[in-house]
Scaffold this active site. Structure first.
Site, short mmCIF file in Angstrom:
data_model
loop_
_atom_site.label_atom_id
_atom_site.label_comp_id
_atom_site.label_asym_id
_atom_site.label_seq_id
_atom_site.Cartn_x
_atom_site.Cartn_y
_atom_site.Cartn_z
N ALA A 113 0.83 -1.20 0.00
CA ALA A 113 0.00 0.00 0.00
C ALA A 113 0.86 1.25 0.00
CB ALA A 113 -0.93 -0.01 1.21
N THR A 114 2.02 1.19 0.64
CA THR A 114 2.93 2.34 0.65
C THR A 114 3.36 2.69 -0.77
OG1 THR A 114 3.73 1.85 2.88
CG2 THR A 114 5.15 3.20 1.48
N SER A 143 -4.09 -3.04 0.88
CA SER A 143 -3.01 -3.99 1.12
C SER A 143 -3.59 -5.37 1.41
CB SER A 143 -2.17 -3.53 2.31
OG SER A 143 -1.18 -4.48 2.64
N CYS A 203 4.58 0.36 11.81
CA CYS A 203 5.47 1.00 10.83
C CYS A 203 6.36 2.06 11.46
CB CYS A 203 4.63 1.62 9.72
SG CYS A 203 3.56 0.44 8.88
N ASN A 240 -5.27 3.79 11.40
CA ASN A 240 -4.59 2.55 11.80
C ASN A 240 -4.25 2.49 13.28
OD1 ASN A 240 -2.64 4.65 11.00
ND2 ASN A 240 -1.10 3.15 11.59
#
Length: 369
Positions: free
Chosen positions: A70-71, A195, A315, A150
């Site tokens: 997804a990044t 993701s 992350c 998140n």
């Protein structure tokens, strides 16, 4: 003995059905999906089936681009602003509580000459719409807003944000990683990132949905695979894994939502001495961010080895930075350091929640006594 896993925002265990679907593409069907022979065509067909399975959960007026994460999808999406800058649109506005994949990318563009604005949130973690309205102008190129945060699970009013962005002539990017496959995807967004490993699929694959008519410059140059914007050989196994995970999410959506809501209700009843961070109502039930003032969460996590939980985003956990999300809510440093995140998923049980609560609460009492 494995710990009780309550960190489903960081990653999810792979669904057995996903593993079974991927296995033939790892072991037997090794063809390159970009090759013209029969093995290549077979692999390419599997990739396109997977693309359709993922796209079935997204708006129908766009295309889906597979990425490695997804990044990467978010970085690819940001490329849309490059062409807009030549038209005088050089402002990027993102919510201050965005995942680092969006927030840090926006700040990087700020160093490249763009005007980057971090939009404030209120004490519940919801964007201040009046601040967004005041920010928007004919110079705005892109507005970024997560569907589900998140760290604290707050659900942003993404449809309303998209409408406001469109009235100003800007594009709207939605990081839907924590909501895809679980709650409704905003139909008005222009760019949507997702993701696989957050929906019981494999790590190493994500995707970007792009509304028709939006041009993106290539992020990875090379052979021109994946619609000319993301060169490199696709992995049929990973694509199949994401597609299967998306299909199962669609089939089990109501069952999963009810199960996770029940787990969240159980957890709230067992953590009565804790305070919920973020909106108590406008949130995804599977994410419960709690604090108990005076706790040292680093010590708590060390003491509770029998439960896998988090102090925030996986992350950013290695960076040593305090949570920018909790700071944006107005929490003091001590309150941030006393906060934990519990993430409930498809394969958790009520017994998991009860046992985890007992261990965490016991360790917290020992520390505070």
């Amino acid at each position: 003995m494995s710990p009780i896993y309550l960190d489903n925002q960081a990653t999810t265990p792979m669904a057995p059905e996903v593993f079974d679907a991927m296995l033939p593409w790892l072991r037997d069907n090794f063809g390159n999906p970009h090759s013209p022979h029969v093995l290549g065509r077979k692999a390419a067909a599997a990739v396109e089936v997977a693309r359709e399975q993922v796209a079935a959960l997204l708006p129908d007026n766009g295309r889906l681009i597979f990425t490695a994460s997804a990044t990467e999808a978010i970085n690819l999406a940001f490329g849309a602003v490059r062409g807009m800058a030549s038209q005088g649109r050089d402002q990027i506005a993102v919510i201050d509580t965005e995942h680092a994949a969006v927030r840090d990318t926006a700040l990087w563009y700020g160093k490249q000459g763009f005007d980057t604005v971090l939009l404030p949130v209120d004490g519940e973690g919801l964007v201040v719409l009046e601040e967004l309205e005041a920010c928007l102008s004919e110079k705005t190129a892109l507005v970024g807003a997560m569907l589900v945060n998140n760290e604290i699970g707050v659900i942003q009013p993404v449809e309303q944000i998209a409408e406001m962005a469109h009235r100003a002539g800007a594009l709207m990017l939605c990081d839907a990683v924590q909501g895809f496959g679980r709650i409704n995807i905003p139909q008005q967004a222009d760019l949507i990132a997702l993701s696989a490993h957050k929906i019981y699929g494999p790590k190493g694959i994500g995707a970007l949905w792009v509304r028709n008519g939006i041009d993106l410059p290539p992020l990875i140059h090379g052979g021109g695979q994946e619609q000319g914007v993301r060169s490199g050989t696709l992995s049929p196994a990973l694509c199949v894994g994401l597609g299967t995970a998306a299909r199962i999410c669609a089939e089990r959506r109501e069952e999963d939502l009810a199960h996770i809501a029940a787990l969240a209700d159980e957890a709230r009843s067992l953590f009565g001495d804790w305070t919920v961070n973020g909106s108590p109502d406008r949130r995804y039930a599977g994410n419960l961010n709690l604090r108990r003032d005076g706790l040292d969460v680093g010590r708590l996590m060390s003491d509770v080895r029998g439960v896998a939980f988090s102090a925030g985003s996986a992350c950013a956990s290695g960076s040593g930075r305090p949570s920018h999300v909790l700071a944006a809510l107005g929490l003091e440093p001590g309150q941030i350091k006393s906060s934990i995140r519990l993430g409930f998923g498809r394969y958790n049980t009520a017994q998991d929640v009860q046992q985890a609560a007992r261990l965490i609460n016991q360790a917290a009492e020992n520390q505070l006594s």
